[in-house]
Write a protein that holds these residues in place. Structure first.
Motif, PDB file in Angstrom:
ATOM      1  N   THR A  20       0.841  -1.199   0.000  1.00 55.58           N
ATOM      2  CA  THR A  20       0.000   0.000   0.000  1.00 55.58           C
ATOM      3  C   THR A  20       0.873   1.244   0.000  1.00 55.58           C
ATOM      4  O   THR A  20       2.088   1.180   0.188  1.00 55.58           O
ATOM      5  CB  THR A  20      -0.905   0.042   1.249  1.00 55.58           C
ATOM      6  OG1 THR A  20      -0.082   0.251   2.403  1.00 55.58           O
ATOM      7  CG2 THR A  20      -1.702  -1.228   1.397  1.00 55.58           C
ATOM      8  N   GLU A  21       0.226   2.386  -0.174  1.00 51.79           N
ATOM      9  CA  GLU A  21       0.926   3.658  -0.040  1.00 51.79           C
ATOM     10  C   GLU A  21       1.298   3.848   1.422  1.00 51.79           C
ATOM     11  O   GLU A  21       0.647   3.306   2.319  1.00 51.79           O
ATOM     12  CB  GLU A  21       0.018   4.808  -0.459  1.00 51.79           C
ATOM     13  CG  GLU A  21      -0.296   4.835  -1.937  1.00 51.79           C
ATOM     14  CD  GLU A  21      -1.174   6.019  -2.307  1.00 51.79           C
ATOM     15  OE1 GLU A  21      -1.349   6.945  -1.486  1.00 51.79           O
ATOM     16  OE2 GLU A  21      -1.688   6.002  -3.428  1.00 51.79           O
ATOM     17  N   GLU A  22       2.343   4.644   1.655  1.00 47.77           N
ATOM     18  CA  GLU A  22       2.722   4.956   3.026  1.00 47.77           C
ATOM     19  C   GLU A  22       1.551   5.657   3.708  1.00 47.77           C
ATOM     20  O   GLU A  22       0.994   6.614   3.161  1.00 47.77           O
ATOM     21  CB  GLU A  22       3.960   5.857   3.050  1.00 47.77           C
ATOM     22  CG  GLU A  22       5.233   5.142   2.646  1.00 47.77           C
ATOM     23  CD  GLU A  22       5.629   4.030   3.602  1.00 47.77           C
ATOM     24  OE1 GLU A  22       5.566   4.224   4.837  1.00 47.77           O
ATOM     25  OE2 GLU A  22       6.002   2.953   3.107  1.00 47.77           O
TER      26      GLU A  22
END
Length: 134
Positions: A20-22
């Protein structure tokens, strides 16, 4: 999902597993101060809120506030339902590292591939191939 002081570690782990994105993280220390509920120094870096988009579902995470009762993993079971068998196998195999398999991935009467695992943080995951009636 609530954690007992190790939410940041769990979120970093799930970020890697689910690619996932940070996440944006809000700590208890970022809350406006309250005279009614003073914040202990050791709680300032604990996570008050963050979330991840995992397989199309938004999952929220938090550490418990110091002094609250914590019971690891007994109040949650997350289900990943996917038409991507490779994704199911990959996620299952990553989460079972240092975890406990409840049921290996296998065909059941409701799914061509189903399995469950409790990960190293005590969170139970169920994996179901196809939309099914789970």
């Amino acid at each position: 999902m609530n954690f007992n002081g190790n939410c940041r570690e769990a979120v970093e782990y799930y970020t890697e597993v689910f690619k996932t994105e940070e996440p944006k993280i809000m700590t208890f220390g970022e809350m406006p101060p309250s005279e009614e509920y003073p914040l202990p120094e050791e709680a300032k870096n604990l996570i008050m809120h963050t979330r991840l988009n995992m397989c199309g579902s938004v999952v929220m995470f938090s550490d418990i506030f110091p002094g609250m009762t914590f019971v690891q993993g007994t109040n949650i079971s997350l289900a990943i339902v996917s038409d991507n068998l490779d994704e199911i196998k990959s996620l299952f195999n990553q989460l079972k590292v240092d975890g406990t398999v409840g049921m290996e991935l296998q065909e059941t009467f409701w799914s061509k591939c189903y399995g469950s695992v409790k990960d190293k943080f005590g969170i139970e995951w169920q994996f179901n191939y196809g939309s099914g009636e789970m």
